[in-house]
Design a protein around this motif. Structure first.
Motif, mmCIF file in Angstrom:
data_model
loop_
_atom_site.group_PDB
_atom_site.id
_atom_site.type_symbol
_atom_site.label_atom_id
_atom_site.label_comp_id
_atom_site.label_asym_id
_atom_site.label_seq_id
_atom_site.Cartn_x
_atom_site.Cartn_y
_atom_site.Cartn_z
ATOM 1 N N VAL A 216 -1.492 9.362 18.489
ATOM 2 C CA VAL A 216 0.142 9.547 18.282
ATOM 3 C C VAL A 216 0.714 10.022 17.125
ATOM 4 C CG1 VAL A 216 2.358 7.750 18.315
ATOM 5 C CG2 VAL A 216 0.494 7.606 20.162
ATOM 6 N N ASP A 217 -0.043 9.561 15.989
ATOM 7 C CA ASP A 217 0.334 10.109 14.549
ATOM 8 C C ASP A 217 -0.800 10.687 13.941
ATOM 9 O OD1 ASP A 217 1.803 10.529 12.176
ATOM 10 O OD2 ASP A 217 1.410 8.578 11.097
ATOM 11 N N GLN A 218 -1.592 11.472 14.857
ATOM 12 C CA GLN A 218 -2.709 12.289 14.321
ATOM 13 C C GLN A 218 -3.652 11.658 13.719
ATOM 14 O OE1 GLN A 218 -2.963 14.734 15.914
ATOM 15 N NE2 GLN A 218 -1.023 15.604 16.431
ATOM 16 N N ASN B 95 -2.264 -0.183 6.400
ATOM 17 C CA ASN B 95 -0.917 -0.883 6.434
ATOM 18 C C ASN B 95 -0.510 -1.326 8.045
ATOM 19 O OD1 ASN B 95 2.016 -1.460 5.628
ATOM 20 N ND2 ASN B 95 2.174 0.207 7.283
ATOM 21 N N HIS B 96 -1.108 -0.266 8.843
ATOM 22 C CA HIS B 96 -0.988 -0.697 10.142
ATOM 23 C C HIS B 96 -2.152 -0.235 10.994
ATOM 24 C CE1 HIS B 96 0.803 3.300 8.815
ATOM 25 N NE2 HIS B 96 -0.182 3.659 9.623
ATOM 26 N N CYS B 97 -2.176 -0.542 12.104
ATOM 27 C CA CYS B 97 -3.129 0.058 13.053
ATOM 28 C C CYS B 97 -2.535 0.742 14.161
ATOM 29 C CB CYS B 97 -4.314 -1.168 13.648
ATOM 30 S SG CYS B 97 -3.868 -2.704 14.250
ATOM 31 N N PHE C 170 -12.338 6.260 -0.831
ATOM 32 C CA PHE C 170 -11.201 6.580 0.108
ATOM 33 C C PHE C 170 -9.749 7.264 -0.495
ATOM 34 C CE2 PHE C 170 -13.327 2.816 1.980
ATOM 35 C CZ PHE C 170 -13.681 3.174 3.043
ATOM 36 N N ARG C 171 -9.197 7.906 0.340
ATOM 37 C CA ARG C 171 -7.828 7.931 0.125
ATOM 38 C C ARG C 171 -6.916 7.086 0.686
ATOM 39 N NH1 ARG C 171 -3.311 8.925 3.882
ATOM 40 N NH2 ARG C 171 -1.720 10.135 2.697
ATOM 41 N N ILE C 172 -6.035 6.347 0.155
ATOM 42 C CA ILE C 172 -5.446 5.238 0.800
ATOM 43 C C ILE C 172 -3.883 5.376 1.219
ATOM 44 C CG2 ILE C 172 -5.020 2.662 0.137
ATOM 45 C CD1 ILE C 172 -7.468 3.175 -1.747
ATOM 46 N N ASP C 173 -3.948 5.213 2.528
ATOM 47 C CA ASP C 173 -2.803 5.560 3.130
ATOM 48 C C ASP C 173 -1.342 4.635 2.956
ATOM 49 O OD1 ASP C 173 -1.661 7.521 5.477
ATOM 50 O OD2 ASP C 173 -1.373 5.628 6.138
ATOM 51 N N ALA C 174 -0.372 5.189 2.691
ATOM 52 C CA ALA C 174 1.024 4.342 2.952
ATOM 53 C C ALA C 174 0.904 2.982 2.129
ATOM 54 C CB ALA C 174 1.537 4.111 4.172
ATOM 55 N N GLY D 23 -4.781 6.573 -4.296
ATOM 56 C CA GLY D 23 -3.526 6.014 -3.287
ATOM 57 C C GLY D 23 -2.701 7.032 -3.288
ATOM 58 N N GLU D 24 -2.018 6.763 -1.834
ATOM 59 C CA GLU D 24 -0.646 7.395 -1.617
ATOM 60 C C GLU D 24 0.381 6.494 -1.642
ATOM 61 O OE1 GLU D 24 1.381 9.463 2.378
ATOM 62 O OE2 GLU D 24 0.812 7.391 2.512
ATOM 63 N N LEU D 25 1.230 6.659 -2.758
ATOM 64 C CA LEU D 25 2.244 5.759 -2.997
ATOM 65 C C LEU D 25 3.530 6.668 -3.071
ATOM 66 C CD1 LEU D 25 2.163 3.137 -5.449
ATOM 67 C CD2 LEU D 25 0.208 4.280 -4.794
ATOM 68 N N ASN E 284 0.130 18.941 1.275
ATOM 69 C CA ASN E 284 -0.975 18.084 1.900
ATOM 70 C C ASN E 284 -0.556 18.045 3.441
ATOM 71 O OD1 ASN E 284 0.967 16.098 2.545
ATOM 72 N ND2 ASN E 284 0.168 14.830 0.926
ATOM 73 N N HIS E 285 -1.013 17.398 4.360
ATOM 74 C CA HIS E 285 -0.783 17.353 5.745
ATOM 75 C C HIS E 285 0.348 16.752 6.069
ATOM 76 C CE1 HIS E 285 -1.870 13.260 4.761
ATOM 77 N NE2 HIS E 285 -1.738 12.803 6.092
ATOM 78 N N ASP E 286 1.289 16.346 5.101
ATOM 79 C CA ASP E 286 2.630 15.757 5.495
ATOM 80 C C ASP E 286 3.700 16.570 4.735
ATOM 81 O OD1 ASP E 286 1.567 13.285 6.608
ATOM 82 O OD2 ASP E 286 1.499 12.274 4.621
ATOM 83 N N GLU E 287 3.309 17.418 4.256
ATOM 84 C CA GLU E 287 4.455 18.513 3.348
ATOM 85 C C GLU E 287 4.295 20.055 3.991
ATOM 86 O OE1 GLU E 287 6.295 16.898 1.392
ATOM 87 O OE2 GLU E 287 5.395 15.124 1.163
#
Ligand code: GLC
Ligand code: CA
Length: 558
Positions: free
Chosen positions: A59-61, A102-104, A196-200, A255-257, A327-330
């Protein structure tokens, strides 16, 4: 600063769905990554971050994970993953996966069990609260639009999702949840991941009062950023996370923050920080608007420069930021930061030179190394991204015409960076023999890796030269550890700085305009290390730069 194994590395982000498809289903896969390890090695890459490939409804790739312990069949199998780890290791390439905790996904078995029994054990894995007079518990807006609360059918309860409703937030306050997460992380690290790259990740700490904040848009809702600022921050969770997982493996973490407090930066990337590094998003967020993408503004070359310099100053002696232009969000960096109509090969190389010569750890996003650009999507139907579709609605509701809304989305859509990698001038850019899941940017006939590999003056060759410089025995120390000092600061449209190492000094000059310029000169030039033009005219007291000329010079400072 204590030296770490990853300081002198160059990292690369792969968005697997769009990298290379090997079985003709139109979706990139793990075998595609294995096939291209030699390409990455040749480019000079040491660390590869792979966006999520776990089981997911997409749903969110893939940022909606339904099983953390398995690979989604669309991307391949666990055997493919093991092979990828082995093959990468042979080439001294370190693999990072994306850690999305943060979520699943709402399809994860924990959430399915929670829905069946919201008051039971698994209900406590999430944030489930009663509504207020038939309304959600509070007025927080999810990042992808609408309320952050979704009703649980057949009850008066709601669950919290800061992103899409298919991405329920995990309750980090529950020690059982944290233990499950640590177990999963260690399971992957045992397999041989480098980290890891750490999401959100800033989102894991909520303001537990779950109360309303003043509305910031006509929808009566308030951005979650406000709640996060009041939450006290995730520090305690992150300290435990690090101790229970990363520290045990000397793992590398990025970290992604967004919106951390600046005074907290040492806690994140300092000597004993929660992470090895965090991404520097300051130029990505500049020009943003609370109202939505349609109200965003392009930043000027001088703003871009000032933002970069500021981050260099605040991290000096403290730690390393991860430097990116996209990146993949930009959207694509070359489309975003270069003035309209000036996205030439020289200008792309100029941006590359600046990014790669700043102090910090460079993360190149797939396709950046060949100068891939934003895509002109013919209609909103050609855009897949959930975030972009919401922003389109936001624009239309704010009174934009459909054309204006599409223009804004085209400029900022996350799908700009998600169009398939342009490998060659063949059909579908050599990405797939089938039908690509997202349209291929029609400019693949001019911009593709195949062609650039054989050209000495291509954007790709320029990146290779920059990476080689960073890794060369002679210049490594200054490029990695050299201090940063801005020079020629009164000049407009010029990015100019010194990197001063123990023995060597480099001067980076990037003329961020199409007009040439003359600068006063008083140093002794030892060597031209990088130049995106054929020549460089240095005289006794002046130096001439052509439009978009970028150079890295070794100089002698008196
Ligand atoms: C991060 C990811 C983004 C995703 C979001 C929710 O920002 O980079 O792609 O949509 O988190 O997981
Ligand atoms: Ca495939």
């Amino acid at each position: 600063m204590e030296k770490k194994w990853w300081h002198d590395k160059v990292a690369y982000q792969i968005y697997p769905k769009s990298f290379l498809d090997t079985n003709g289903d139109g979706i990139g896969d793990l075998r595609g990554i294995i096939n291209k390890l030699d390409y990455l090695k040749e480019l000079g890459i040491d660390i590869v971050w792979i966006s999520p490939v776990y089981c997911s409804p997409l749903v969110d790739q893939g940022y909606d994970i339904s099983d953390y312990y398995n690979i989604d069949p669309r991307f391949g199998t666990m055997e493919d993953m093991d092979e990828l780890l082995r093959e990468a290791k042979k080439r001294d390439i370190h693999i990072l996966m994306d850690l999305v905790v943060n979520h699943c996904s709402d399809q994860h078995e924990w959430f399915q069990k929670a829905l069946k029994d919201p008051d039971g054990e698994y209900g406590k894995y999430f944030y489930i609260r009663e509504g207020k007079d038939g309304n959600p518990p509070c007025n927080w807006r999810s990042y992808f639009g609408g309320s952050a609360w979704e009703p649980i059918p057949g009850t008066d309860k709601y669950y919290l999702h800061l992103f899409a409703k298919e991405q329920p937030d995990l309750n980090w306050e529950n020690p059982k949840v944290r233990r499950e997460i640590y177990k999963m992380i260690n399971w992957w690290l045992d397999k041989g991941l480098a980290g890891f790259r750490i999401d959100a990740i800033i989102n894991i700490k909520k303001d537990l009062r779950f109360r309303d904040f003043p509305a910031d848009r006509p929808d009566g809702l308030c951005s979650c950023f406000v709640m996060l600022a009041e939450s006290g921050g995730p520090g305690e969770f992150l300290r435990e996370l690090k101790k229970e997982t990363f520290d045990r493996y000397d793992a590398f973490t990025a970290g992604e923050l967004f919106n951390y407090k600046e005074e907290d930066l040492p806690d994140y990337i300092g000597a004993d920080g929660y992470f090895s590094t965090i991404f520097d998003f300051s130029s990505e967020t500049a020009g943003g608007s609370e109202k939505g993408w349609y109200d965003r503004r392009k930043i000027s070359p001088d703003e871009y420069r000032d933002i970069l310099y500021r981050v260099q100053h605040i991290t000096e002696g403290m730690g390393f930021m991860a430097n990116i232009i996209e990146n993949h969000d930009e959207p694509r960096g070359v489309s975003r930061y270069l003035p309209e109509g000036e996205c030439t090969e020289d200008a792309k190389k100029m941006l590359a030179t600046v990014m790669m010569m700043l102090r910090g750890l460079p993360f190149i996003y797939q396709g950046q190394e060949i100068g891939m650009t934003n895509c002109a999507f013919p209609s909103i139907e050609d855009i897949d991204d959930i975030n972009s579709r919401d922003e389109y609605q936001v624009a239309v509701q704010a009174g934009c015409s459909k054309e204006e809304a599409l223009k804004a989305i085209e400029r900022y859509s996350r799908d700009n960076c998600r169009t398939p990698f342009q490998w060659s001038a063949e059909e579908n850019a050599g990405f797939t023999s089938g039908k690509p899941w997202l349209m291929v940017n029609p400019n693949y006939t001019q911009i593709n890796a195949g062609q650039q590999m054989s050209e000495e003056d291509s954007v790709l060759s320029h990146y290779k030269r920059l990476i080689r410089l960073r890794k060369s025995e002679e210049y490594k120390e200054v490029v990695v550890y050299g201090s940063f000092r801005a020079v020629y600061t009164a000049e407009k449209n010029l990015i100019a700085f010194l990197r001063k190492g123990e023995e060597k000094t480099l001067l980076i000059l990037a003329n961020f305009q199409k007009e040439g310029r003359i600068l006063p000169w008083g140093s002794e030039l030892k060597k031209v290390l990088i130049n995106n033009k054929k020549q460089l005219d240095v005289q006794e007291d002046k130096i001439f730069l052509e439009g978009y000329q970028a150079v890295v010079l070794e100089i002698c400072l008196e």
